[in-house]
Design a protein around this motif. Structure first.
Motif, PDB file in Angstrom:
ATOM      1  N   LYS A 113       0.827  -1.205   0.000  1.00  0.00           N
ATOM      2  CA  LYS A 113       0.000   0.000   0.000  1.00  0.00           C
ATOM      3  C   LYS A 113       0.860   1.253   0.000  1.00  0.00           C
ATOM      4  O   LYS A 113       0.586   2.200  -0.756  1.00  0.00           O
ATOM      5  CB  LYS A 113      -0.941   0.016   1.208  1.00  0.00           C
ATOM      6  CG  LYS A 113      -1.876   1.218   1.208  1.00  0.00           C
ATOM      7  CD  LYS A 113      -2.944   1.129   2.282  1.00  0.00           C
ATOM      8  CE  LYS A 113      -3.915   2.313   2.179  1.00  0.00           C
ATOM      9  NZ  LYS A 113      -5.010   2.244   3.160  1.00  0.00           N
ATOM     10  N   PHE A 114       1.913   1.271   0.832  1.00  0.00           N
ATOM     11  CA  PHE A 114       2.742   2.479   0.827  1.00  0.00           C
ATOM     12  C   PHE A 114       3.474   2.639  -0.503  1.00  0.00           C
ATOM     13  O   PHE A 114       3.649   3.762  -0.983  1.00  0.00           O
ATOM     14  CB  PHE A 114       3.747   2.504   1.973  1.00  0.00           C
ATOM     15  CG  PHE A 114       4.556   3.770   1.954  1.00  0.00           C
ATOM     16  CD1 PHE A 114       3.993   4.964   2.398  1.00  0.00           C
ATOM     17  CD2 PHE A 114       5.836   3.786   1.429  1.00  0.00           C
ATOM     18  CE1 PHE A 114       4.704   6.161   2.324  1.00  0.00           C
ATOM     19  CE2 PHE A 114       6.566   4.978   1.354  1.00  0.00           C
ATOM     20  CZ  PHE A 114       5.992   6.162   1.808  1.00  0.00           C
ATOM     21  N   THR A 115       3.906   1.535  -1.093  1.00  0.00           N
ATOM     22  CA  THR A 115       4.545   1.632  -2.408  1.00  0.00           C
ATOM     23  C   THR A 115       3.587   2.264  -3.412  1.00  0.00           C
ATOM     24  O   THR A 115       3.981   3.130  -4.206  1.00  0.00           O
ATOM     25  CB  THR A 115       4.989   0.246  -2.894  1.00  0.00           C
ATOM     26  OG1 THR A 115       5.952  -0.291  -1.984  1.00  0.00           O
ATOM     27  CG2 THR A 115       5.607   0.319  -4.281  1.00  0.00           C
ATOM     28  N   ALA A 116       2.322   1.844  -3.377  1.00  0.00           N
ATOM     29  CA  ALA A 116       1.321   2.444  -4.269  1.00  0.00           C
ATOM     30  C   ALA A 116       1.140   3.926  -3.950  1.00  0.00           C
ATOM     31  O   ALA A 116       1.032   4.757  -4.864  1.00  0.00           O
ATOM     32  CB  ALA A 116      -0.005   1.706  -4.140  1.00  0.00           C
ATOM     33  N   GLN A 117       1.102   4.287  -2.662  1.00  0.00           N
ATOM     34  CA  GLN A 117       0.959   5.687  -2.284  1.00  0.00           C
ATOM     35  C   GLN A 117       2.144   6.510  -2.785  1.00  0.00           C
ATOM     36  O   GLN A 117       1.969   7.627  -3.294  1.00  0.00           O
ATOM     37  CB  GLN A 117       0.828   5.800  -0.762  1.00  0.00           C
ATOM     38  CG  GLN A 117      -0.481   5.253  -0.218  1.00  0.00           C
ATOM     39  CD  GLN A 117      -0.495   5.197   1.298  1.00  0.00           C
ATOM     40  OE1 GLN A 117       0.524   4.950   1.943  1.00  0.00           O
ATOM     41  NE2 GLN A 117      -1.659   5.409   1.883  1.00  0.00           N
ATOM     42  N   ALA A 118       3.339   5.969  -2.641  1.00  0.00           N
ATOM     43  CA  ALA A 118       4.526   6.684  -3.102  1.00  0.00           C
ATOM     44  C   ALA A 118       4.510   6.844  -4.623  1.00  0.00           C
ATOM     45  O   ALA A 118       4.869   7.902  -5.156  1.00  0.00           O
ATOM     46  CB  ALA A 118       5.788   5.955  -2.647  1.00  0.00           C
ATOM     47  N   LYS A 119       4.076   5.818  -5.337  1.00  0.00           N
ATOM     48  CA  LYS A 119       3.987   5.914  -6.796  1.00  0.00           C
ATOM     49  C   LYS A 119       2.928   6.928  -7.217  1.00  0.00           C
ATOM     50  O   LYS A 119       3.096   7.644  -8.216  1.00  0.00           O
ATOM     51  CB  LYS A 119       3.691   4.543  -7.398  1.00  0.00           C
ATOM     52  CG  LYS A 119       4.878   3.587  -7.329  1.00  0.00           C
ATOM     53  CD  LYS A 119       4.548   2.236  -7.947  1.00  0.00           C
ATOM     54  CE  LYS A 119       5.757   1.316  -7.948  1.00  0.00           C
ATOM     55  NZ  LYS A 119       5.460  -0.005  -8.528  1.00  0.00           N
ATOM     56  N   LEU A 120       1.844   7.006  -6.456  1.00  0.00           N
ATOM     57  CA  LEU A 120       0.837   8.024  -6.740  1.00  0.00           C
ATOM     58  C   LEU A 120       1.415   9.423  -6.523  1.00  0.00           C
ATOM     59  O   LEU A 120       1.125  10.351  -7.287  1.00  0.00           O
ATOM     60  CB  LEU A 120      -0.390   7.813  -5.852  1.00  0.00           C
ATOM     61  CG  LEU A 120      -1.287   6.628  -6.229  1.00  0.00           C
ATOM     62  CD1 LEU A 120      -2.279   6.322  -5.113  1.00  0.00           C
ATOM     63  CD2 LEU A 120      -2.032   6.893  -7.539  1.00  0.00           C
ATOM     64  N   MET A 121       2.251   9.592  -5.498  1.00  0.00           N
ATOM     65  CA  MET A 121       2.888  10.885  -5.282  1.00  0.00           C
ATOM     66  C   MET A 121       3.786  11.259  -6.459  1.00  0.00           C
ATOM     67  O   MET A 121       3.779  12.413  -6.917  1.00  0.00           O
ATOM     68  CB  MET A 121       3.706  10.877  -3.990  1.00  0.00           C
ATOM     69  CG  MET A 121       2.896  10.893  -2.720  1.00  0.00           C
ATOM     70  SD  MET A 121       3.882  11.409  -1.281  1.00  0.00           S
ATOM     71  CE  MET A 121       3.986  13.177  -1.577  1.00  0.00           C
ATOM     72  N   LEU A 122       4.568  10.305  -6.931  1.00  0.00           N
ATOM     73  CA  LEU A 122       5.427  10.588  -8.079  1.00  0.00           C
ATOM     74  C   LEU A 122       4.591  10.898  -9.310  1.00  0.00           C
ATOM     75  O   LEU A 122       4.943  11.773 -10.113  1.00  0.00           O
ATOM     76  CB  LEU A 122       6.351   9.405  -8.338  1.00  0.00           C
ATOM     77  CG  LEU A 122       7.382   9.123  -7.236  1.00  0.00           C
ATOM     78  CD1 LEU A 122       8.145   7.841  -7.535  1.00  0.00           C
ATOM     79  CD2 LEU A 122       8.334  10.289  -7.072  1.00  0.00           C
ATOM     80  N   ASP A 123       3.484  10.187  -9.474  1.00  0.00           N
ATOM     81  CA  ASP A 123       2.574  10.468 -10.587  1.00  0.00           C
ATOM     82  C   ASP A 123       1.994  11.868 -10.473  1.00  0.00           C
ATOM     83  O   ASP A 123       1.737  12.533 -11.481  1.00  0.00           O
ATOM     84  CB  ASP A 123       1.460   9.422 -10.606  1.00  0.00           C
ATOM     85  CG  ASP A 123       0.515   9.592 -11.781  1.00  0.00           C
ATOM     86  OD1 ASP A 123       0.975   9.512 -12.937  1.00  0.00           O
ATOM     87  OD2 ASP A 123      -0.691   9.825 -11.549  1.00  0.00           O
ATOM     88  N   LEU A 124       1.802  12.328  -9.239  1.00  0.00           N
ATOM     89  CA  LEU A 124       1.307  13.684  -9.003  1.00  0.00           C
ATOM     90  C   LEU A 124       2.346  14.750  -9.348  1.00  0.00           C
ATOM     91  O   LEU A 124       2.010  15.934  -9.418  1.00  0.00           O
ATOM     92  CB  LEU A 124       0.916  13.846  -7.534  1.00  0.00           C
ATOM     93  CG  LEU A 124      -0.442  13.305  -7.110  1.00  0.00           C
ATOM     94  CD1 LEU A 124      -0.515  13.162  -5.592  1.00  0.00           C
ATOM     95  CD2 LEU A 124      -1.561  14.216  -7.599  1.00  0.00           C
ATOM     96  N   GLY A 125       3.607  14.358  -9.502  1.00  0.00           N
ATOM     97  CA  GLY A 125       4.668  15.331  -9.726  1.00  0.00           C
ATOM     98  C   GLY A 125       5.315  15.804  -8.439  1.00  0.00           C
ATOM     99  O   GLY A 125       6.082  16.762  -8.442  1.00  0.00           O
ATOM    100  N   HIS A 126       5.028  15.118  -7.324  1.00  0.00           N
ATOM    101  CA  HIS A 126       5.606  15.508  -6.048  1.00  0.00           C
ATOM    102  C   HIS A 126       7.027  14.974  -5.901  1.00  0.00           C
ATOM    103  O   HIS A 126       7.392  13.956  -6.478  1.00  0.00           O
ATOM    104  CB  HIS A 126       4.748  14.983  -4.897  1.00  0.00           C
ATOM    105  CG  HIS A 126       3.418  15.652  -4.792  1.00  0.00           C
ATOM    106  ND1 HIS A 126       2.562  15.457  -3.736  1.00  0.00           N
ATOM    107  CD2 HIS A 126       2.794  16.535  -5.605  1.00  0.00           C
ATOM    108  CE1 HIS A 126       1.472  16.184  -3.898  1.00  0.00           C
ATOM    109  NE2 HIS A 126       1.588  16.837  -5.042  1.00  0.00           N
ATOM    110  N   ASN A 127       7.811  15.680  -5.084  1.00  0.00           N
ATOM    111  CA  ASN A 127       9.172  15.223  -4.818  1.00  0.00           C
ATOM    112  C   ASN A 127       9.432  14.953  -3.341  1.00  0.00           C
ATOM    113  O   ASN A 127      10.510  14.481  -2.984  1.00  0.00           O
ATOM    114  CB  ASN A 127      10.199  16.227  -5.365  1.00  0.00           C
ATOM    115  CG  ASN A 127       9.995  17.644  -4.834  1.00  0.00           C
ATOM    116  OD1 ASN A 127       9.608  17.849  -3.687  1.00  0.00           O
ATOM    117  ND2 ASN A 127      10.261  18.638  -5.672  1.00  0.00           N
ATOM    118  N   THR A 128       8.455  15.260  -2.464  1.00  0.00           N
ATOM    119  CA  THR A 128       8.682  15.159  -1.020  1.00  0.00           C
ATOM    120  C   THR A 128       7.403  14.745  -0.313  1.00  0.00           C
ATOM    121  O   THR A 128       6.314  15.171  -0.691  1.00  0.00           O
ATOM    122  CB  THR A 128       9.153  16.511  -0.440  1.00  0.00           C
ATOM    123  OG1 THR A 128      10.328  16.933  -1.130  1.00  0.00           O
ATOM    124  CG2 THR A 128       9.451  16.415   1.050  1.00  0.00           C
TER     125      THR A 128
END
Length: 869
Positions: free
Chosen positions: A347-362
């Motif tokens: 689940k956290f891996t998916a959350q982190a990938k969603l953040m990267l998809d959002l264009g987030h860096n932090t």
């Protein structure tokens, strides 16, 4: 010796040890207590001397097939409670939490193979909430005075009491957020019934010989900015002699880069007096082992990466970060742990990938420092992490904090617990290249005594990243100085022009200047498929029929965020009173989309302003439980309006519209993209009539943003709602960014003088109600390929085409499986899109198990398209 590496960072591989029949088999091996039996002391008593002996009958205990869980997390895992039932409507409000007012016992039997020369040097804890007594084989190892604080790690020598068969019993005491160093949720959601009590992190046992090694600490140095440069790497540890005679220790170190065959080796011999220690500092070792007379006594391994992070106050006293020598605008959101502190790697891996998809860096962690796996995942994916302590409870019970309902000011014992907590977290985090810094305070700064302890613990752990006093500007300790971060809201709805209204800055609170450590428009409305998982029919009716009602799935009942009054007032005025639940949810997604897009665009646009926008942490990324606000994707990982607005606003290359100045900004968040770009501007009215069209070329500059076009004149004829489309293309005519806005003839009027800490009032709303009378548009939906039933994963192209002479507004696409359930996680190249008359647009989507695409929108017919052909 220098290790040459052309990348900005690298990682070393770390091996894992599998538990055999005996829990441990060789020096240096670490085993996690894999599972537990738990029971209330009301049922089994409090005599740990008895309960920690092998052979205790645990048939009536709850068997937990997990190495770590709070009491509620354990009981859900054991099937005593169901998450879906607990989270539905207000069921949690009625839950009987009295069972957690007494201590509970975690118990486990395990096998060891004791023999002369073996030392089970440590039974090691990493986090028990909030205090515990620990017994092994009938003997006390530690009591609650020393095992206190959720982040305190302890190490205990159990060699003398280790047997073939062993029993461990941990009595956990009820947590009180006001008086204990726990993991609380403030007003994010209702408190969990157990207040997070339990063994929430792993308990480990490690086998060594006569000499044991502490965890590795890693420091790196490189020329800045890092490119094709050398790096100096130091690995440090402390070797401890556990015997009553001097030890001659041979240290052997190796370093190997993933994907490379070359290995660097180091050998060193040291002498350690009886019962003493020696601090070792070999270079370039990914693995260290200590040997006595040719036999391995202990070994340690760690993954690390090369990068350098610094921070400084600019001329405006705002913090700006630098990563590997490059200015780094922080773009991210605030993470929440699960309400019951359950950890799920996938689940956290998916959350982190969603953040990267959002264009987030932090991602910011406010007190929820989580487990080592979080940092390993962010290292691999390239997402920075900004951890720190939490606000609003015991962690910030300072004499000068007047915001606490209960203020249990710190005692000498508390300073000790906090200091030990800091060292434990620093050791866990310091080698990870994803870590950006540490916030030793949140809403309030630590007092001078605590700050000195924090600082010294971080430095003792060889911490190289910035240490920041707090997430706010309220004050600071002498040893650290000003934080350079602001935390003045908003947390509830504000209009899109809020973020661009930056002058005078002393009155403009959360507008896009400086570093906003937690701020947002309070949006994040889930779509109907998620809402039905946790709201009753009556709850759903309340959303649109009772817009001012307090809602259990908002914040706590005493919070300023217990209802959607501010949000709904804007929705009713700006988009018109909802006529149904479906209408309400569509308007909510429209309002959520524009709120998040404008925030991320404003900070990106003003990165190079006179007072730069140096960073933002959106409040929040996700929720601890199913919630109606404060998220960029919902509890079930479903993205909606807030997600796609944020994604549109945080693209790497982008053109954005400033609602206040009517300016267009050219944004380039990359470090290497440059060259000629073309910007196409189109404005049409709601009937599809062209009002303005232009095209211009510009040169883009890496890590830069600048205004390029003024649309004041182009928008002068506007008397009703219009649509603005900005398209950015490269020199090969490939589209880099496509961005659509709906604009009223006036913007929302803000009453800055009457701002509160969580929002700024609006005295006159922009009028978008004519969107309710858009002419119908005919849109076709096709796919570029059909799926085979045995190949339901992978990327798919979805083509939208508007066959009408009017715009097709706010088209929402949802991927579902054969049963009509949402495909999650799902990754769309774009969504919630608006098509120009006769425009064709292809989107890409990735999700496992997809069967259909559902299509809805403001002025189009609903449709469901089969992906099987």
């Amino acid at each position: 010796m220098y290790l040459r590496e052309s990348l900005l960072g690298f990682c070393l591989s770390i091996s894992t040890f599998a538990a055999a029949a005996a829990l441990l088999s060789e020096p240096g091996e670490v085993a996690v207590i894999p599972s537990w039996d738990i029971q209330s002391t009301e049922r089994v008593g409090t005599d740990l001397a008895v309960l920690s002996r092998p052979g205790v009958d645990t048939k009536t205990w709850h068997e937990i097939d997990s190495p770590r869980c709070t009491l509620m997390g354990c009981l859900i895992q054991a099937g005593v409670y169901r998450e879906s039932g607990l989270f539905f409507s207000n069921a949690l409000q009625k839950f009987n939490s009295s069972q957690f007012k007494v201590p509970w016992v975690y118990r486990k039997e395990f096998t060891l193979d004791p023999s002369p020369g073996k030392r089970y040097f440590h039974l090691q804890t990493h986090g028990i909430t909030s205090s515990a007594d620990i017994f092994v084989n009938g003997q006390e190892t530690v009591n609650r005075k020393s095992q206190a604080g959720s982040y305190v790690g302890n190490t205990f020598d159990i060699t003398r009491i280790a047997n073939k068969t062993n029993a461990l019993a941990i009595k956990v005491y009820p947590t009180d957020y006001n008086y204990d160093f726990g993991l609380g949720f403030v007003d994010w959601n209702p408190y969990p019934p157990d207040n997070g009590t339990g063994v929430w992190r792993n308990v480990e046992i490690k086998q060594t010989g006569p000499v044991a090694l502490d965890p590795l600490r890693v420091t790196t140095q490189a020329s800045l900015p890092i490119g094709h440069s050398s790096a100096l790497v130091n690995l440090k540890t402390t070797a401890r002699n556990l015997e009553d005679r001097e030890a001659t220790v041979e240290l052997t170190g190796t370093i190997s880069l993933e994907g490379a065959s070359e290995t660097y080796e180091l050998n060193q011999t040291i002498k350690i007096p009886p019962w003493d220690l020696s601090r070792c500092q070999p270079l370039y070792a990914g693995q260290l082992s200590a040997s006595i007379d040719g036999s391995i006594s202990d070994k340690i391994e760690r993954t690390f990466g090369v990068r350098q992070v610094t921070a400084e106050l600019n001329a405006n006293n705002d913090t700006i970060f630098f990563v590997n020598g490059y200015p780094f605008q922080v773009v991210g959101a605030g993470y929440s742990a699960d309400m019951f502190l359950r950890w799920d790697n996938a689940k956290f891996t998916a959350q982190a990938k969603l953040m990267l998809d959002l264009g987030h860096n932090t991602v910011r962690l406010e007190g929820k420092n989580e487990h080592p796996e979080l940092y390993e995942i962010t290292d691999r994916l390239g997402l920075m992490v900004l951890p720190g302590w939490e606000c609003c409870d015991k962690w910030e019970a300072w004499a000068y904090n007047e915001d606490l309902a209960v203020k249990s000011e710190w005692t000498e014992v508390d300073y000790t617990i906090a200091n030990r907590s800091m060292y434990h977290e620093a050791i866990m985090q310091q080698s990870h290249p994803s870590v950006l810094g540490y916030l030793v305070g949140s809403d309030y700064w630590p007092d001078d005594k605590a700050a000195r302890a924090y600082y010294n613990s971080l430095k003792a752990a060889d911490w190289q990243m910035p240490i920041i006093a707090s997430a706010s500007e309220r004050g600071y300790p002498d040893i650290l100085g000003p934080s350079g971060l602001k935390m003045v809201g908003p947390y509830d709805w504000v209009p899109p022009n809020y973020w661009y209204d930056v002058e005078p800055s002393e009155d403009r609170l959360g507008a896009a200047y400086g570093f906003g450590s937690e701020l947002g428009a309070g949006v994040g409305t889930p779509e109907i498929s998620s809402l039905k998982k946790f709201l009753s029919e009556a709850d759903l009716d309340d959303l649109w029929k009772r817009p001012n009602k307090g809602l259990y799935h908002m914040s706590t009942s005493v919070s300023s965020f217990y209802d959607r009054k501010i949000y709904n007032a804007a929705l009713w005025k700006r988009y018109g009173a909802p006529t149904s639940l479906e209408d309400y949810l569509l308007k909510a997604q429209i309002q959520d989309y524009e709120a998040t897009k404008s925030q991320f665009e404003a900070f990106a646009s003003l990165w190079n302003a006179d007072r730069p926008a140096t960073g933002l942490i959106y409040w929040m990324l996700n929720n601890a439980w199913p919630s109606l606000h404060w998220n960029l994707f919902d509890y079930y990982l479903h993205p909606a309006g807030s997600y796609f607005g944020a994604k549109a606003g945080a693209r790497i290359e982008h053109v954005a519209y400033d609602y206040l100045g009517k300016l267009v900004y050219l944004i380039n968040r990359s470090l290497d993209r440059k060259g000629s770009r073309t910007v196409t501007v189109d404005i049409i009215d709601k009937n599809g009539k062209t009002i303005h069209n232009s095209q211009e070329s510009f040169d883009t500059v890496p890590n830069n943003s600048t205004d390029i076009i003024d649309l004041t004149e182009a928008l002068k004829p506007v008397t009703d709602v219009v649509f603005l489309r900005l398209v950015l293309s490269d020199d090969k005519n490939a589209t880099l960014s496509r961005n659509v806005y709906w604009l009223a003839n006036t913007i929302d009027t803000l009453d800055w003088e009457n701002s509160d800490w969580f929002f700024t009032p609006v005295t006159k709303y922009a009028n978008y109600t004519s969107l309710n009378s858009l002419q119908p548009a005919e849109v076709s939906v096709t796919t570029t390929a059909t799926l085979k039933r045995d190949q339901e994963a992978g990327k798919l192209g979805v083509v939208l085409e508007n066959h009408s002479s009017v715009p097709a507004f706010f088209i929402r696409l949802n991927l579902v499986n054969a049963d009509g359930e949402d495909v999650l996680p799902v990754f769309w190249s774009d969504n919630y899109v608006t098509l120009w008359p006769h425009e064709k647009l292809e989107l890409q989507v990735e999700g496992e198990g997809a069967a259909f695409v559902q299509v809805t929108g403001k002025n189009i017919q609903k449709a469901q398209i089969s992906l099987y052909g």
